[in-house]
Design an enzyme around this catalytic site. Structure first.
Site, PDB file in Angstrom:
ATOM      1  N   GLU A   8       0.848  -1.200   0.000  1.00  0.00           N
ATOM      2  CA  GLU A   8       0.000   0.000   0.000  1.00  0.00           C
ATOM      3  C   GLU A   8       0.880   1.244   0.000  1.00  0.00           C
ATOM      4  O   GLU A   8       1.879   1.302   0.734  1.00  0.00           O
ATOM      5  CB  GLU A   8      -0.887   0.022   1.247  1.00  0.00           C
ATOM      6  CG  GLU A   8      -1.782   1.271   1.294  1.00  0.00           C
ATOM      7  CD  GLU A   8      -2.455   1.482   2.638  1.00  0.00           C
ATOM      8  OE1 GLU A   8      -3.464   0.822   2.899  1.00  0.00           O
ATOM      9  OE2 GLU A   8      -1.958   2.318   3.429  1.00  0.00           O
ATOM     10  N   TYR A  20      -7.015   6.697  -0.466  1.00  0.00           N
ATOM     11  CA  TYR A  20      -7.854   7.808  -0.930  1.00  0.00           C
ATOM     12  C   TYR A  20      -8.049   8.769   0.227  1.00  0.00           C
ATOM     13  O   TYR A  20      -8.457   8.352   1.309  1.00  0.00           O
ATOM     14  CB  TYR A  20      -9.205   7.240  -1.390  1.00  0.00           C
ATOM     15  CG  TYR A  20     -10.177   8.277  -1.883  1.00  0.00           C
ATOM     16  CD1 TYR A  20     -10.142   8.697  -3.211  1.00  0.00           C
ATOM     17  CD2 TYR A  20     -11.115   8.852  -1.030  1.00  0.00           C
ATOM     18  CE1 TYR A  20     -11.027   9.661  -3.667  1.00  0.00           C
ATOM     19  CE2 TYR A  20     -12.006   9.809  -1.484  1.00  0.00           C
ATOM     20  CZ  TYR A  20     -11.958  10.207  -2.805  1.00  0.00           C
ATOM     21  OH  TYR A  20     -12.830  11.168  -3.258  1.00  0.00           O
ATOM     22  N   HIS A  67      -8.131   2.820  -3.709  1.00  0.00           N
ATOM     23  CA  HIS A  67      -9.055   2.920  -2.578  1.00  0.00           C
ATOM     24  C   HIS A  67     -10.088   3.994  -2.931  1.00  0.00           C
ATOM     25  O   HIS A  67      -9.759   4.983  -3.601  1.00  0.00           O
ATOM     26  CB  HIS A  67      -8.334   3.355  -1.309  1.00  0.00           C
ATOM     27  CG  HIS A  67      -7.328   2.378  -0.792  1.00  0.00           C
ATOM     28  ND1 HIS A  67      -7.012   2.261   0.541  1.00  0.00           N
ATOM     29  CD2 HIS A  67      -6.546   1.461  -1.421  1.00  0.00           C
ATOM     30  CE1 HIS A  67      -6.092   1.319   0.715  1.00  0.00           C
ATOM     31  NE2 HIS A  67      -5.780   0.831  -0.469  1.00  0.00           N
ATOM     32  N   GLY A  93     -14.974   4.992   4.806  1.00  0.00           N
ATOM     33  CA  GLY A  93     -14.229   6.178   5.248  1.00  0.00           C
ATOM     34  C   GLY A  93     -14.578   6.467   6.693  1.00  0.00           C
ATOM     35  O   GLY A  93     -15.630   6.048   7.183  1.00  0.00           O
ATOM     36  N   TYR A 143     -11.654  -6.320   9.828  1.00  0.00           N
ATOM     37  CA  TYR A 143     -11.066  -5.889  11.102  1.00  0.00           C
ATOM     38  C   TYR A 143     -10.871  -7.070  12.054  1.00  0.00           C
ATOM     39  O   TYR A 143     -11.816  -7.470  12.747  1.00  0.00           O
ATOM     40  CB  TYR A 143     -11.978  -4.809  11.723  1.00  0.00           C
ATOM     41  CG  TYR A 143     -12.098  -3.631  10.791  1.00  0.00           C
ATOM     42  CD1 TYR A 143     -11.236  -2.560  10.892  1.00  0.00           C
ATOM     43  CD2 TYR A 143     -13.026  -3.637   9.737  1.00  0.00           C
ATOM     44  CE1 TYR A 143     -11.295  -1.504   9.986  1.00  0.00           C
ATOM     45  CE2 TYR A 143     -13.101  -2.597   8.825  1.00  0.00           C
ATOM     46  CZ  TYR A 143     -12.226  -1.521   8.953  1.00  0.00           C
ATOM     47  OH  TYR A 143     -12.273  -0.493   8.049  1.00  0.00           O
ATOM     48  N   LYS A 193     -21.338  -7.427   3.102  1.00  0.00           N
ATOM     49  CA  LYS A 193     -20.479  -6.679   2.156  1.00  0.00           C
ATOM     50  C   LYS A 193     -19.944  -7.627   1.080  1.00  0.00           C
ATOM     51  O   LYS A 193     -19.877  -7.279  -0.097  1.00  0.00           O
ATOM     52  CB  LYS A 193     -19.347  -6.040   2.962  1.00  0.00           C
ATOM     53  CG  LYS A 193     -18.613  -4.935   2.309  1.00  0.00           C
ATOM     54  CD  LYS A 193     -17.976  -3.949   3.322  1.00  0.00           C
ATOM     55  CE  LYS A 193     -16.865  -4.533   4.165  1.00  0.00           C
ATOM     56  NZ  LYS A 193     -16.149  -3.483   4.944  1.00  0.00           N
ATOM     57  N   LYS A 241       7.902   4.111   2.444  1.00  0.00           N
ATOM     58  CA  LYS A 241       9.324   3.953   2.796  1.00  0.00           C
ATOM     59  C   LYS A 241       9.809   2.659   2.159  1.00  0.00           C
ATOM     60  O   LYS A 241       9.771   1.584   2.791  1.00  0.00           O
ATOM     61  CB  LYS A 241       9.488   3.884   4.322  1.00  0.00           C
ATOM     62  CG  LYS A 241       9.149   5.186   5.028  1.00  0.00           C
ATOM     63  CD  LYS A 241       9.353   5.034   6.523  1.00  0.00           C
ATOM     64  CE  LYS A 241       9.001   6.324   7.235  1.00  0.00           C
ATOM     65  NZ  LYS A 241       8.823   6.135   8.681  1.00  0.00           N
ATOM     66  N   GLN A 272      -7.327  -4.706   8.501  1.00  0.00           N
ATOM     67  CA  GLN A 272      -6.715  -3.634   9.284  1.00  0.00           C
ATOM     68  C   GLN A 272      -5.426  -4.180   9.884  1.00  0.00           C
ATOM     69  O   GLN A 272      -5.278  -5.401  10.060  1.00  0.00           O
ATOM     70  CB  GLN A 272      -7.712  -3.221  10.393  1.00  0.00           C
ATOM     71  CG  GLN A 272      -7.271  -2.079  11.255  1.00  0.00           C
ATOM     72  CD  GLN A 272      -6.982  -0.821  10.447  1.00  0.00           C
ATOM     73  OE1 GLN A 272      -5.900  -0.725   9.860  1.00  0.00           O
ATOM     74  NE2 GLN A 272      -7.896   0.114  10.416  1.00  0.00           N
TER      75      GLN A 272
HETATM   76  P1  FAD Z   1     -18.019  -0.356   6.776  1.00  0.00           P
HETATM   77  O1  FAD Z   1     -17.865  -1.670   6.124  1.00  0.00           O
HETATM   78  O2  FAD Z   1     -19.176   0.495   6.385  1.00  0.00           O
HETATM   79  O3  FAD Z   1     -18.063  -0.622   8.358  1.00  0.00           O
HETATM   80  C1  FAD Z   1     -17.998   0.454   9.287  1.00  0.00           C
HETATM   81  C2  FAD Z   1     -18.817   0.095  10.512  1.00  0.00           C
HETATM   82  O4  FAD Z   1     -20.205   0.016  10.191  1.00  0.00           O
HETATM   83  C3  FAD Z   1     -18.472  -1.267  11.134  1.00  0.00           C
HETATM   84  O5  FAD Z   1     -18.638  -1.157  12.516  1.00  0.00           O
HETATM   85  C4  FAD Z   1     -19.510  -2.207  10.537  1.00  0.00           C
HETATM   86  O6  FAD Z   1     -19.771  -3.337  11.350  1.00  0.00           O
HETATM   87  C5  FAD Z   1     -20.723  -1.291  10.441  1.00  0.00           C
HETATM   88  N1  FAD Z   1     -21.593  -1.620   9.304  1.00  0.00           N
HETATM   89  C6  FAD Z   1     -21.211  -2.035   8.077  1.00  0.00           C
HETATM   90  N2  FAD Z   1     -22.287  -2.184   7.278  1.00  0.00           N
HETATM   91  C7  FAD Z   1     -23.363  -1.847   8.021  1.00  0.00           C
HETATM   92  C8  FAD Z   1     -24.766  -1.795   7.759  1.00  0.00           C
HETATM   93  N3  FAD Z   1     -25.271  -2.130   6.556  1.00  0.00           N
HETATM   94  N4  FAD Z   1     -25.599  -1.385   8.757  1.00  0.00           N
HETATM   95  C9  FAD Z   1     -25.101  -1.040   9.977  1.00  0.00           C
HETATM   96  N5  FAD Z   1     -23.789  -1.082  10.284  1.00  0.00           N
HETATM   97  C10 FAD Z   1     -22.925  -1.470   9.320  1.00  0.00           C
HETATM   98  N6  FAD Z   1      -9.849   5.341   5.018  1.00  0.00           N
HETATM   99  C11 FAD Z   1      -9.683   6.362   4.134  1.00  0.00           C
HETATM  100  O7  FAD Z   1     -10.194   7.466   4.360  1.00  0.00           O
HETATM  101  N7  FAD Z   1      -8.958   6.187   2.964  1.00  0.00           N
HETATM  102  C12 FAD Z   1      -8.393   4.993   2.653  1.00  0.00           C
HETATM  103  O8  FAD Z   1      -7.755   4.859   1.603  1.00  0.00           O
HETATM  104  C13 FAD Z   1      -8.539   3.898   3.576  1.00  0.00           C
HETATM  105  N8  FAD Z   1      -8.000   2.678   3.305  1.00  0.00           N
HETATM  106  C14 FAD Z   1      -8.203   1.639   4.173  1.00  0.00           C
HETATM  107  C15 FAD Z   1      -7.698   0.376   3.858  1.00  0.00           C
HETATM  108  C16 FAD Z   1      -7.872  -0.693   4.734  1.00  0.00           C
HETATM  109  C17 FAD Z   1      -7.319  -2.058   4.378  1.00  0.00           C
HETATM  110  C18 FAD Z   1      -8.584  -0.516   5.962  1.00  0.00           C
HETATM  111  C19 FAD Z   1      -8.762  -1.663   6.913  1.00  0.00           C
HETATM  112  C20 FAD Z   1      -9.106   0.732   6.270  1.00  0.00           C
HETATM  113  C21 FAD Z   1      -8.934   1.816   5.379  1.00  0.00           C
HETATM  114  N9  FAD Z   1      -9.466   3.093   5.662  1.00  0.00           N
HETATM  115  C22 FAD Z   1      -9.303   4.130   4.764  1.00  0.00           C
HETATM  116  C23 FAD Z   1     -10.183   3.331   6.915  1.00  0.00           C
HETATM  117  C24 FAD Z   1     -11.702   3.047   6.779  1.00  0.00           C
HETATM  118  O9  FAD Z   1     -12.280   4.006   5.939  1.00  0.00           O
HETATM  119  C25 FAD Z   1     -12.297   3.091   8.190  1.00  0.00           C
HETATM  120  O10 FAD Z   1     -11.860   1.999   8.940  1.00  0.00           O
HETATM  121  C26 FAD Z   1     -13.804   3.242   8.257  1.00  0.00           C
HETATM  122  O11 FAD Z   1     -14.127   3.624   9.603  1.00  0.00           O
HETATM  123  C27 FAD Z   1     -14.604   1.998   7.954  1.00  0.00           C
HETATM  124  O12 FAD Z   1     -14.555   1.672   6.634  1.00  0.00           O
HETATM  125  P2  FAD Z   1     -15.237   0.309   6.104  1.00  0.00           P
HETATM  126  O13 FAD Z   1     -15.188   0.363   4.643  1.00  0.00           O
HETATM  127  O14 FAD Z   1     -14.658  -0.855   6.791  1.00  0.00           O
HETATM  128  O15 FAD Z   1     -16.750   0.558   6.629  1.00  0.00           O
END
Ligand code: FAD
Length: 286
Positions: free
Chosen positions: A17, A49, A78, A109, A144, A164, A271, A175
């Site tokens: 990444e 992103y 992303h 996000g 996660y 999902k 890095k 994560q």
């Molecule tokens: P979701 O899958 O939507 O989950 C978030 C929360 O909502 C979880 O608690 C889940 O259980 C809950 N949930 C999911 N679906 C539902 C539903 N239908 N109804 C109710 N609750 C629900 N952030 C950035 O800004 N830019 C990046 O490039 C970026 N890259 C990342 C790459 C990786 C590998 C990881 C692990 C994280 C990254 N993040 C990034 C951070 C990420 O955006 C955050 O962790 C964010 O808080 C959750 O994103 P998610 O897509 O997992 O969310």
């Protein structure tokens, strides 16, 4: 190439990444990072992103294009949705398609209390479905091992993850975590829940105590005793801490490979020399 094809061979894939340079850094600085990573022959390089920014300023698409067209490596872009409208997402998807990017890591996000979310997408599953409906892209998503900090329980987090995947995510990237047992338990729960797509383990080499403390306070990852001791012992000796952090990451990776992990996704923090040392140590195991 579609992401699911990559994992057909059933041997661990190694991916990386990178993040776009800071606003004033200039896009050209990314070439130094990519020059240092290209010989590692990663299965793909993903590009983060910057959530909340102006979509037209976002350089994720441009960097993915460079990775694909100059370095001949598969990029994954992303893309976060909570601060974007459907029109914004359409704009970005069109840009990605134009430069030939086929793979997207679809994310919600983080919710920023100072930036009111837009209302077209609430969770990543909706973005996955939205992208899937276009038919142009292969979709990955985040997971996660220690539960997402917003979740009430691991059960509800895994049920949301299953949804999902059912919406179209073909591959998961985890994560960061520092205790492999957390990952193994999580992977087993996923399989029991019927989540059968490849799950790559996200590994972040520790290179500074303040940096890692900031990161874990945001993402909720725990620090095992062994790592805490290391951080305390070497916090004022940056070179020793970097060496120790690299050794810790290598140890995690060797154990993950021995435990049949689908893939290792290394957070390079731009890095390359750190990724080079880690990849060199596990080269014969790839
Ligand atoms: P979701 O899958 O939507 O989950 C978030 C929360 O909502 C979880 O608690 C889940 O259980 C809950 N949930 C999911 N679906 C539902 C539903 N239908 N109804 C109710 N609750 C629900 N952030 C950035 O800004 N830019 C990046 O490039 C970026 N890259 C990342 C790459 C990786 C590998 C990881 C692990 C994280 C990254 N993040 C990034 C951070 C990420 O955006 C955050 O962790 C964010 O808080 C959750 O994103 P998610 O897509 O997992 O969310």
């Amino acid at each position: 190439m579609k992401i699911s094809k990559l994992f057909e061979e059933h041997r661990p894939r190694f991916s990386l990444e990178v993040f776009p340079p800071k606003k004033n850094g200039g896009i050209e600085t990314i070439y130094e990072t990519l020059d240092g990573l290209k010989d590692l022959k990663p299965a793909f390089i993903s590009v983060t992103y910057g959530a909340g920014g102006n979509i037209a300023d976002n350089s994720t698409c441009e960097i993915c294009s460079i990775i694909k067209n100059k370095y001949n490596i598969m990029p994954i872009a992303h893309l976060t949705c909570v601060n974007n409208t459907k029109a914004d997402i359409d704009y970005i998807l069109n840009e990605l398609k134009t430069v030939g990017v086929e793979n997207i890591l679809a994310l919600r996000g983080d919710i920023n209390p100072d930036v009111p979310p837009k209302h077209d997408f609430k969770h990543a599953d909706e973005l996955v479905s939205y992208i899937k409906a276009r038919g142009d892209f292969s979709i990955s998503a985040a997971c996660y091992p220690e539960c997402h900090p917003d979740s009430d329980s691991m059960v509800s987090d895994i049920l949301h993850l299953k949804h999902k995947v059912d919406c179209g995510a073909e591959h998961l990237v985890s994560q960061l975590f520092f205790n492999n047992e957390d990952f193994y338990e999580f992977r087993e729960k996923c399989r029991i829940a019927g989540i059968n797509v490849p799950i790559e383990a996200g590994i972040m080499p520790v290179t500074s105590k303040s940096g890692i403390m900031r990161m874990v306070s945001m993402c909720g990852a725990s620090i095992p005793k062994k790592l805490a001791k290391m951080l305390n012992r070497f916090e004022n000796n940056p070179k020793a801490l970097e060496d120790a952090g690299i050794a810790y990451a290598i140890d995690q990776i060797v154990d993950l490979i021995s435990s049949d992990v689908d893939g290792i996704h290394l957070y390079t923090m731009n890095k390359p020399y750190i990724a080079q040392r880690i990849f060199a140590a596990v080269e014969s195991m790839r």
